[in-house]
Design a protein around this motif. Structure first.
Motif: not given
Ligand code: GDP
Ligand code: ZN
Length: 462
Positions: A222-224, A273-277, A317-319
């Protein structure tokens, strides 16, 4: 040909811990002498002897039931003694030590099953089914493992091997009489047989695929963005509160794993974990693990808030996602905008461009209100090709699928050899290769190395 070992082996066959009854199992030529020493009398075959189990001084160390199965009518095909004592770790260990002092050695993992295989009591697929039955995580998995254990899978494989041999003999006869070869190969019998074998191989492959799915399940990530509702979705899917749900972005710092069943299909869900910076180190590690998990996933669930657009951060992220892994875009929080749960293709949604390159679907739901969760479960089963029916499904492993795939490949190539070139010799060789691949499933054609790998993955006492 694999050599059966000459040792007498022993192990505690029941699960570790405390229980009403615990069993020490002994197999080999010394089982009878051990029985006489422990019971103080010669055991009758297949008779339940109730009494004391003696230590070296003839004093009771436990009491229970002893069963003796003379070869070849036992699980392993050797003399087998079962001592059913009280199921406490100390008593059982003591009993095991007594048996070992009498000349047995500690069994290796899976060694009883291996012995049964070596003595032709079980073929390899059946031996593997024992482990799968014990490890089954659902009733469906258990039922199909039992089917394999009872030989349903092996019988189909053996039948295919038999047909391949018959056909090869026919083709080789044609090669030996070159003046008649063309007639032999073009009389339609060979082509018909080949097609018959191919159809049957496909059917067995399909059943085995269901079996592998029952055993290994589906793995989703699960991502987002933070706060999209990933943890809430995991909790809604599992019906538990394993992931921490908060309004603070970045709460899920590490991966949370959850094992769920969808009608018997194990679903391994990872909430990342959210894939943000990441700003701190702990979060950074979480993000690295998330990427590692993505590589292994069968499918990625991308959670975004319904009614909001995919923002540049999501897009970045999708890219980066591997294009070979299919996506499901989850539009969460539909309760906030008064929508009904639904499942649809992305084309209608205009998201197709953004998700380009993936096979994808959109599901609209509310994780918090638990609306649309069943829809998502149905969707996951469908995309994995998980059949509702358990009819005829037998337990299988990736190893079996690979062997079936190899056999399919050779039979298909053989078919081409026949159709395009009437090449009897090449066809015969392809049939032989297909036969070898299938024989690996039941173990007629298996290296010691493979046997070692299979049986050491069992636990001790099996
Ligand atoms: P994560 O950071 O992506 O794991 O998001 P969480 O699952 O922790 O949820 C973040 C916030 O959104 C929490 O306050 C949730 O209660 C809320 N939330 C999650 N799903 C829904 C939903 O379907 N509807 C509404 N109204 N709120 C939701
Ligand atoms: Zn979370």
């Amino acid at each position: 040909m694999h050599l059966s070992n000459q040792d007498t082996i022993a192990a505690i066959a029941t699960a570790p811990g405390r229980g009403g009854v615990g069993i020490v199992r002994v197999s080999g030529a010394k089982a009878m002498a051990i029985a006489e020493a422990v019971l103080g009398k010669t055991p009758k075959p297949r008779y339940a002897h109730y009494g004391d189990f003696w230590d070296a001084n003839g004093k009771a160390l436990d009491q229970g039931i002893a069963l003796f199965f003379p070869n070849p009518n036992s699980f392993t095909g050797e003399d087998v003694l079962e001592l059913q004592g009280h199921g406490g770790p100390v008593v059982l260990q003591w009993l095991l030590e007594r048996v070992i002092a009498l000349g047995a050695r500690l069994a290796e993992p899976g060694e009883f099953s291996k012995q049964a295989f070596l003595n032709d009591k079980l073929d390899l697929a059946q031996a593997e089914a024992i482990a799968d039955l014990i490890d089954a995580s659902s009733q469906q998995a258990a039922k199909s493992a039992l089917r394999s254990l009872q030989g349903e899978f092996s019988a189909q494989v053996t039948d295919l091997v038999e047909q391949l041999i018959q056909l090869r003999i026919y083709v080789e006869a044609a090669i030996d009489f070159p003046e008649e070869e063309i007639d032999f190969l073009s009389d339609g019998k060979v082509a018909g047989q080949l097609q018959h074998i191919l159809d049957q191989l496909h059917r067995v492959f399909h059943s085995a695929q269901q079996g592998v799915l029952l055993r290994e399940g589906m793995s989703v990530v699960i991502l987002g963005r933070p706060n999209a509702g990933k943890s809430s979705l995991l909790n809604a899917l599992s019906g538990k509160e394993s992931a921490i749900v908060t309004d603070i972005a970045g709460t899920t710092r590490d991966i949370v794993r959850e094992e769920i069943q969808i009608d018997g299909m194990p679903l391994h869900v990872l909430d990342t974990a959210g894939l943000r910076k990441a700003t701190d180190q702990v979060e950074q590690i979480g993000i690295q693990r998330a990427w590692a998990a993505i590589e292994e996933a069968d499918r990625i669930l991308v959670v975004v808030q319904a009614g909001e657009d995919i923002d540049p951060e999501d897009q970045a992220i999708l890219d980066k996602l591997p294009k070979r892994i299919p996506l499901t875009l989850i539009r969460n929080k539909i309760d906030l905008i008064g929508l009904e749960p639904k499942l649809q293709s992305t084309d209608e949604q205009g998201d197709a461009m953004r998700l380009m390159g993936h096979e994808e679907t959109v599901v609209w739901l509310s994780a918090k209100q638990k609306l649309g969760i069943n829809l998502l479960k149905q969707h996951l089963k469908t995309v994995m090709g998980f059949a509702q029916t358990e009819e005829g499904v037998f337990m299988a492993r990736k190893r079996h699928l690979e062997a079936l795939q190899t056999a399919l490949h050779f039979v298909e190539t053989g078919q081409q050899q026949l159709e395009s070139y009437a090449a009897g010799e090449l066809l015969a060789e392809d049939l032989r290769q297909a036969q070898n691949a299938l024989s690996e499933i039941t173990g007629q054609f298996t290296s010691d190395d493979l046997l070692g790998r299979i049986f050491t993955s069992f636990c001790i006492g099996k």
